[in-house]
Structures are given as C-alpha cells and as structure tokens.
Write an enzyme that holds these catalytic residues in place. Structure first.
Site, PDB file in Angstrom:
ATOM      1  N   ASP A  10      48.180  38.453  40.564  1.00  0.00           N
ATOM      2  CA  ASP A  10      47.203  38.776  41.294  1.00  0.00           C
ATOM      3  C   ASP A  10      46.785  37.298  42.115  1.00  0.00           C
ATOM      4  OD1 ASP A  10      44.351  39.796  41.766  1.00  0.00           O
ATOM      5  OD2 ASP A  10      43.511  38.520  40.341  1.00  0.00           O
ATOM      6  N   LEU A  11      46.003  37.446  43.131  1.00  0.00           N
ATOM      7  CA  LEU A  11      45.578  36.352  43.925  1.00  0.00           C
ATOM      8  C   LEU A  11      44.310  35.778  43.560  1.00  0.00           C
ATOM      9  CD1 LEU A  11      46.497  34.667  46.439  1.00  0.00           C
ATOM     10  CD2 LEU A  11      44.922  36.265  47.753  1.00  0.00           C
ATOM     11  N   ASP A  12      43.341  36.397  43.795  1.00  0.00           N
ATOM     12  CA  ASP A  12      42.011  35.834  43.749  1.00  0.00           C
ATOM     13  C   ASP A  12      41.513  35.454  42.099  1.00  0.00           C
ATOM     14  OD1 ASP A  12      40.883  36.038  46.514  1.00  0.00           O
ATOM     15  OD2 ASP A  12      41.464  38.057  46.213  1.00  0.00           O
ATOM     16  N   THR A  18      39.192  32.145  45.033  1.00  0.00           N
ATOM     17  CA  THR A  18      38.275  32.574  46.330  1.00  0.00           C
ATOM     18  C   THR A  18      36.996  33.466  45.707  1.00  0.00           C
ATOM     19  OG1 THR A  18      39.693  34.386  46.160  1.00  0.00           O
ATOM     20  CG2 THR A  18      40.196  32.693  47.897  1.00  0.00           C
ATOM     21  N   LYS A  46      35.067  41.634  40.879  1.00  0.00           N
ATOM     22  CA  LYS A  46      36.416  40.922  40.765  1.00  0.00           C
ATOM     23  C   LYS A  46      37.122  41.846  40.666  1.00  0.00           C
ATOM     24  CE  LYS A  46      35.202  36.238  39.325  1.00  0.00           C
ATOM     25  NZ  LYS A  46      35.210  35.294  37.924  1.00  0.00           N
ATOM     26  N   GLY A  47      38.409  41.922  41.596  1.00  0.00           N
ATOM     27  CA  GLY A  47      39.675  42.920  41.663  1.00  0.00           C
ATOM     28  C   GLY A  47      39.268  43.977  42.348  1.00  0.00           C
ATOM     29  N   SER A 115      47.788  42.360  44.790  1.00  0.00           N
ATOM     30  CA  SER A 115      46.277  41.894  45.090  1.00  0.00           C
ATOM     31  C   SER A 115      45.499  43.182  45.869  1.00  0.00           C
ATOM     32  CB  SER A 115      46.195  40.743  45.973  1.00  0.00           C
ATOM     33  OG  SER A 115      44.836  40.629  46.429  1.00  0.00           O
ATOM     34  N   ALA A 116      44.212  43.363  45.711  1.00  0.00           N
ATOM     35  CA  ALA A 116      43.585  44.341  46.367  1.00  0.00           C
ATOM     36  C   ALA A 116      43.121  43.731  47.735  1.00  0.00           C
ATOM     37  CB  ALA A 116      42.231  44.724  45.537  1.00  0.00           C
ATOM     38  N   SER A 117      43.252  42.590  47.864  1.00  0.00           N
ATOM     39  CA  SER A 117      42.721  41.960  49.102  1.00  0.00           C
ATOM     40  C   SER A 117      43.612  42.131  50.150  1.00  0.00           C
ATOM     41  CB  SER A 117      42.730  40.253  48.898  1.00  0.00           C
ATOM     42  OG  SER A 117      42.263  39.826  50.225  1.00  0.00           O
ATOM     43  N   LYS A 146      42.657  48.833  41.616  1.00  0.00           N
ATOM     44  CA  LYS A 146      42.631  48.616  40.064  1.00  0.00           C
ATOM     45  C   LYS A 146      41.501  49.081  39.458  1.00  0.00           C
ATOM     46  CE  LYS A 146      45.250  44.376  41.173  1.00  0.00           C
ATOM     47  NZ  LYS A 146      44.691  42.899  41.383  1.00  0.00           N
ATOM     48  N   GLU A 170      46.402  38.335  35.645  1.00  0.00           N
ATOM     49  CA  GLU A 170      45.293  38.775  36.138  1.00  0.00           C
ATOM     50  C   GLU A 170      44.046  38.087  35.400  1.00  0.00           C
ATOM     51  OE1 GLU A 170      43.415  40.612  37.865  1.00  0.00           O
ATOM     52  OE2 GLU A 170      44.757  41.874  38.840  1.00  0.00           O
ATOM     53  N   ASP A 171      42.838  37.806  36.293  1.00  0.00           N
ATOM     54  CA  ASP A 171      41.741  37.656  35.752  1.00  0.00           C
ATOM     55  C   ASP A 171      40.579  38.491  35.857  1.00  0.00           C
ATOM     56  OD1 ASP A 171      41.409  37.738  38.708  1.00  0.00           O
ATOM     57  OD2 ASP A 171      39.662  36.558  38.400  1.00  0.00           O
TER      58      ASP A 171
HETATM   59  C1  G6P Z   1      40.250  40.743  45.198  1.00  0.00           C
HETATM   60  C2  G6P Z   1      39.037  40.322  44.728  1.00  0.00           C
HETATM   61  C3  G6P Z   1      37.738  41.303  45.078  1.00  0.00           C
HETATM   62  C4  G6P Z   1      37.638  41.347  46.608  1.00  0.00           C
HETATM   63  C5  G6P Z   1      39.249  42.278  46.984  1.00  0.00           C
HETATM   64  C6  G6P Z   1      39.367  42.564  48.457  1.00  0.00           C
HETATM   65  O1  G6P Z   1      40.534  41.798  44.517  1.00  0.00           O
HETATM   66  O2  G6P Z   1      39.054  39.786  43.360  1.00  0.00           O
HETATM   67  O3  G6P Z   1      36.570  40.389  44.750  1.00  0.00           O
HETATM   68  O4  G6P Z   1      36.739  42.210  46.726  1.00  0.00           O
HETATM   69  O5  G6P Z   1      40.336  41.329  46.585  1.00  0.00           O
HETATM   70  O6  G6P Z   1      39.492  41.584  49.127  1.00  0.00           O
HETATM   71  P1  G6P Z   1      39.196  41.553  50.659  1.00  0.00           P
HETATM   72  O7  G6P Z   1      39.831  40.198  50.844  1.00  0.00           O
HETATM   73  O8  G6P Z   1      40.276  42.541  51.170  1.00  0.00           O
HETATM   74  O9  G6P Z   1      37.726  41.841  51.144  1.00  0.00           O
HETATM   75 MG    MG Z   2      41.462  38.452  40.586  1.00  0.00          MG
END
Ligand code: G6P
Ligand code: MG
Length: 218
Positions: A10-12, A18, A46-47, A115-117, A146, A170-171
């Site tokens: 996972d990233l964040d 972040t 988170k996540g 990552s969901a980001s 997730k 994963e956190d």
């Molecule tokens: C990660 C973080 C979440 C965040 C998601 C989407 O999973 O833990 O807190 O909402 O990514 O991130 P983004 O950068 O696409 O808004």
């Molecule tokens: Mg995370």
C-alpha cells in the site's frame, strides 16, 4: 507458509505518511462546510477512495450535497492535497522501507504497489521511487475499493504470481481485509490492537530484514 514470490505495498501509511496531508485537506473542506474533523474521524478515511471518503466526511458533518457539488468539493480537496504533497521529497520515505525494497530486489522477489490513490504515481515520483515497483495498481486502474481484493489481485496477476505467494503490506483495516479476501498474507503496519485480522503486525520497516520477516511469517 508457501514461499513468498511477491510483495505488494500500500502507499499511504506504508511507504510515506500522507495521511497528515489528507487530513489537513479534508479538515479544510469540513471547516469550509461549517464543521470540524478530528484525527480520530480521519482514521475512517484510511485506505478509502476519494469519493467514498467525501461521503464519510459529509456524513460526519450531516451535510447533503448534489452530485455536482460533490465532484466540485472532491476536486478542491484534491487540489489542496496535491499542494501539500509538493513538499514530499525522497527523504520522506518512511524509515527502512527503501532498504527493504532494495533487499527484495536483491532476492529477486517481485514488487508491486496496490493503492486506492489516484495520485500514487505523483507521490512516488516525488519520493523518487517510481522505478522500485514491477507493477503499479492505483486508483485509476482499480475500480472497486478495499476491502475488496481487486487492487491486490490485479497486482498479483500483473506479476504472474499466485495470491498465496504474495505478501501485502497495509496500514488500514480495510487493506488487510482486502489482502485476506484475496487469499494473500497480510502484514499490518501499525498496531496489533487495530489491525486484528493481519497475519503479523509490525510498527514499520525500520530495522526489519526480509529474511527475518519471512521467518516470522512461517
Ligand atoms: C489512500 C488513502 C486514502 C485516500 C485514497 C484515495 O487509500 O489511504 O486516505 O482517500 O488513497 O486517494 P486520492 O489521492 O486518490 O485522493
Ligand atoms: Mg494506507
């Protein structure tokens, strides 16, 4: 335990902290809408994807918005978040994570990001870590959040490794649930009292060697 052939990160909260920037940006939005957001409430995000996080934030404030307004506020939050992320440099990789990834490379173990980001590549670029991963599955590719295992299963498939040979770092509670739902080994980064479904929990990568960790997972 089956031999580990791939590690998915996972990233964040795992590679870089972040969460503090997500929090500041969501809090700013909440304040703009007339309420506050606590650090404890931020844990719920988170996540969780951007639009789902917005729904949770609006729920906390009891604010109802049209779909159009939701898109506008999500874009504003993201612009603010990216502004904070400009200060991320290679020094911001969490302690030990770079060494751990180097060791995986030396051991010919494949690596992936899950990552969901939607900002994952920007953040990895700021960290100068884009080339550390054999595959990147981010919020632009994964369509289901997730705790659904999609993001990690896509990563495993990209790498050509069966799920049972993958370790996920994963956190987030939802992230560990995603790993387990995908039939993978879930290593929690944080506290065992929070990440109760993880196969193993550690506070971070500082001082952790690949061999020691894999021995513990046996
Ligand atoms: C990660 C973080 C979440 C965040 C998601 C989407 O999973 O833990 O807190 O909402 O990514 O991130 P983004 O950068 O696409 O808004
Ligand atoms: Mg995370």
């Amino acid at each position: 335990m089956p031999t580990v052939q791939a590690c998915l990160f996972d990233l964040d909260g795992v590679i870089v902290d972040t969460a503090k920037y997500h929090y500041l940006a969501w809090r700013q939005l909440a304040n703009q809408l007339g309420f506050d957001l606590t650090l404890e409430q931020n844990e719920l995000l988170k996540g969780i994807s951007r639009m789902e996080s917005l729904e949770i934030v609006l729920g906390i404030g009891g604010v109802k918005l049209s779909e159009e307004e939701k898109l506008k506020y999500a874009a504003e939050k993201n612009a603010q978040y990216l502004e904070f992320c400009k200060q991320i440099t290679p020094d911001d990789a969490l302690p030990g994570v770079r060494d751990f990834l180097d060791e995986l490379k030396e051991g010919a173990i494949k690596t992936g990001l899950g990552s969901a980001s939607k900002n994952a590549k920007t953040i990895l670029t700021n960290l100068d870590m884009l080339t550390y991963f054999d595959t990147i599955v981010d919020g632009n590719r994964a369509t289901i959040g997730k705790p659904d295992p999609q993001v990690f299963l896509m990563g495993a498939q990209d790498l050509g490794v069966a799920p049972e040979h993958c370790v996920v770092f994963e956190d987030a509670v939802a992230g560990i649930q995603a790993a387990k739902a995908g039939g993978m080994i879930g290593v929690g980064i944080g506290q065992a009292s929070v990440l109760t479904e993880a196969d193993y929990v550690m506070p971070g990568f500082d001082g952790v060697t690949v061999k020691d960790l894999f021995d513990k997972l046996k």
